[in-house]
Design an enzyme around this catalytic site. Structure first.
Site, PDB file in Angstrom:
ATOM      1  N   TYR A   1       0.818  -1.220   0.000  1.00  0.00           N
ATOM      2  CA  TYR A   1       0.000   0.000   0.000  1.00  0.00           C
ATOM      3  C   TYR A   1       0.854   1.273   0.000  1.00  0.00           C
ATOM      4  O   TYR A   1       0.392   2.323   0.453  1.00  0.00           O
ATOM      5  CB  TYR A   1      -0.935  -0.009   1.204  1.00  0.00           C
TER       6      TYR A   1
ATOM      7  N   PHE B   1      -5.440   7.261   7.096  1.00  0.00           N
ATOM      8  CA  PHE B   1      -5.876   5.913   7.475  1.00  0.00           C
ATOM      9  C   PHE B   1      -4.813   4.847   7.231  1.00  0.00           C
ATOM     10  O   PHE B   1      -5.062   3.665   7.460  1.00  0.00           O
ATOM     11  CB  PHE B   1      -7.170   5.539   6.725  1.00  0.00           C
TER      12      PHE B   1
ATOM     13  N   ARG C   1     -12.404  -5.278 -10.873  1.00  0.00           N
ATOM     14  CA  ARG C   1     -12.794  -4.140 -10.031  1.00  0.00           C
ATOM     15  C   ARG C   1     -14.314  -4.025  -9.953  1.00  0.00           C
ATOM     16  O   ARG C   1     -14.865  -3.659  -8.922  1.00  0.00           O
ATOM     17  CB  ARG C   1     -12.204  -2.836 -10.593  1.00  0.00           C
TER      18      ARG C   1
ATOM     19  N   THR D   1     -14.959   1.193  -3.340  1.00  0.00           N
ATOM     20  CA  THR D   1     -14.114   1.125  -2.136  1.00  0.00           C
ATOM     21  C   THR D   1     -14.942   1.201  -0.852  1.00  0.00           C
ATOM     22  O   THR D   1     -14.709   0.432   0.085  1.00  0.00           O
ATOM     23  CB  THR D   1     -13.083   2.279  -2.165  1.00  0.00           C
TER      24      THR D   1
ATOM     25  N   ARG E   1     -18.198  -6.262  -2.368  1.00  0.00           N
ATOM     26  CA  ARG E   1     -18.290  -5.304  -1.257  1.00  0.00           C
ATOM     27  C   ARG E   1     -19.736  -4.870  -1.001  1.00  0.00           C
ATOM     28  O   ARG E   1     -20.138  -4.672   0.147  1.00  0.00           O
ATOM     29  CB  ARG E   1     -17.407  -4.093  -1.544  1.00  0.00           C
TER      30      ARG E   1
ATOM     31  N   ASN F   1     -13.464  -3.882   4.145  1.00  0.00           N
ATOM     32  CA  ASN F   1     -14.163  -4.069   2.872  1.00  0.00           C
ATOM     33  C   ASN F   1     -13.798  -5.360   2.130  1.00  0.00           C
ATOM     34  O   ASN F   1     -13.956  -5.461   0.917  1.00  0.00           O
ATOM     35  CB  ASN F   1     -14.035  -2.823   1.989  1.00  0.00           C
TER      36      ASN F   1
ATOM     37  N   HIS G   1      -9.313  -6.888  -1.972  1.00  0.00           N
ATOM     38  CA  HIS G   1      -8.507  -5.951  -2.762  1.00  0.00           C
ATOM     39  C   HIS G   1      -8.476  -6.419  -4.200  1.00  0.00           C
ATOM     40  O   HIS G   1      -8.395  -7.615  -4.469  1.00  0.00           O
ATOM     41  CB  HIS G   1      -7.056  -5.928  -2.224  1.00  0.00           C
TER      42      HIS G   1
HETATM   43  P1  GDP Z   1      -9.447   0.186  -3.334  1.00  0.00           P
HETATM   44  O1  GDP Z   1      -8.512   0.178  -4.511  1.00  0.00           O
HETATM   45  O2  GDP Z   1     -10.893   0.215  -3.739  1.00  0.00           O
HETATM   46  O3  GDP Z   1      -9.173  -0.937  -2.360  1.00  0.00           O
HETATM   47  O4  GDP Z   1      -9.226   1.560  -2.556  1.00  0.00           O
HETATM   48  P2  GDP Z   1      -7.869   2.412  -2.278  1.00  0.00           P
HETATM   49  O5  GDP Z   1      -6.742   1.886  -3.093  1.00  0.00           O
HETATM   50  O6  GDP Z   1      -8.220   3.847  -2.411  1.00  0.00           O
HETATM   51  O7  GDP Z   1      -7.608   2.135  -0.728  1.00  0.00           O
HETATM   52  C1  GDP Z   1      -7.054   0.910  -0.305  1.00  0.00           C
HETATM   53  C2  GDP Z   1      -7.794   0.449   0.916  1.00  0.00           C
HETATM   54  O8  GDP Z   1      -7.608   1.396   1.958  1.00  0.00           O
HETATM   55  C3  GDP Z   1      -9.316   0.355   0.762  1.00  0.00           C
HETATM   56  O9  GDP Z   1      -9.739  -0.848   0.155  1.00  0.00           O
HETATM   57  C4  GDP Z   1      -9.766   0.466   2.198  1.00  0.00           C
HETATM   58  O10 GDP Z   1      -9.617  -0.788   2.896  1.00  0.00           O
HETATM   59  C5  GDP Z   1      -8.760   1.452   2.773  1.00  0.00           C
HETATM   60  N1  GDP Z   1      -9.288   2.819   2.719  1.00  0.00           N
HETATM   61  C6  GDP Z   1      -9.397   3.624   1.643  1.00  0.00           C
HETATM   62  N2  GDP Z   1      -9.931   4.813   1.989  1.00  0.00           N
HETATM   63  C7  GDP Z   1     -10.163   4.746   3.308  1.00  0.00           C
HETATM   64  C8  GDP Z   1     -10.706   5.666   4.275  1.00  0.00           C
HETATM   65  O11 GDP Z   1     -11.099   6.776   3.956  1.00  0.00           O
HETATM   66  N3  GDP Z   1     -10.771   5.215   5.571  1.00  0.00           N
HETATM   67  C9  GDP Z   1     -10.357   3.980   5.939  1.00  0.00           C
HETATM   68  N4  GDP Z   1     -10.450   3.634   7.237  1.00  0.00           N
HETATM   69  N5  GDP Z   1      -9.834   3.100   5.078  1.00  0.00           N
HETATM   70  C10 GDP Z   1      -9.743   3.474   3.783  1.00  0.00           C
HETATM   71 MG    MG Z   2      -6.481   0.502  -4.596  1.00  0.00          MG
END
Ligand code: GDP
Ligand code: MG
Length: 151
Positions: free
Chosen positions: A51, A59, A87, A93, A104, A114, A117
């Site tokens: 990540y 977060f 996706r 997300t 999800r 959620n 990934h």
């Molecule tokens: P994804 O690609 O849909 O998984 O989303 P992202 O790459 O933006 O973020 C990775 C992961 O971080 C997400 O799947 C969530 O588990 C977590 N995440 C993202 N945004 C937030 C947030 O605003 N708050 C919290 N607590 N977790 C977040």
């Molecule tokens: Mg992502």
């Protein structure tokens, strides 16, 4: 011929909640091929690497704690446009914004729990597969291929 590949991970909550079979089933029934899979606990430094793009987010610490809180199921899936379609199967997300019918949307409530990934681009899929499966992946194709793919 290697088709498009994506990295899919069932997060610790998905494993704890018994959703492994459900997730695999959805990708399998769609017509994608499972090319690699392992259930593992990852180190904090490994989760931080996965990540890394989110390291400046507020977060980030909680996200890393979540990913290391139990075993995850790491997988490589292959098929036509599997990154973008994967996706769609995963859903938005924020699970409360995710459509019913998505993983999800059907199985999660909070963004920090959620369930799954999925790689967001072909380039990131390539990087994530290299990070999670340095040992390489299996080469096979289903005998049903012509019943799923026109060519
Ligand atoms: P994804 O690609 O849909 O998984 O989303 P992202 O790459 O933006 O973020 C990775 C992961 O971080 C997400 O799947 C969530 O588990 C977590 N995440 C993202 N945004 C937030 C947030 O605003 N708050 C919290 N607590 N977790 C977040
Ligand atoms: Mg992502």
């Amino acid at each position: 011929m290697a088709g498009e590949q994506t990295f899919i991970m069932i997060k610790p909550d998905g494993v704890q909640r018994g959703l492994i079979g459900e997730v695999i089933s959805r990708f399998e029934k769609k017509g994608f091929y499972l090319k690699a899979m392992k259930l593992i606990n990852v180190e904090k430094s490994f989760a931080e690497k996965h990540y890394a793009d989110l390291s400046s987010k507020p977060f980030f610490g909680g996200l890393v704690e979540y990913i290391v809180s139990g075993p995850v199921v790491a997988m490589v899936w292959e098929g036509k446009q599997v990154v973008s379609t994967g996706r769609k199967l995963v859903g938005a997300t924020n699970p409360l914004a995710a459509e019913p019918g998505t993983i999800r949307g059907d199985f999660a409530v909070d963004i920090g729990r959620n369930v799954i990934h999925g790689s967001d681009s072909v380039e990131n899929a390539r990087k994530e597969i290299a990070l999670w499966f340095p040992e390489g992946i299996a080469e096979w194709r289903s005998n049903q291929h012509p019943w799923i793919y026109e060519a």
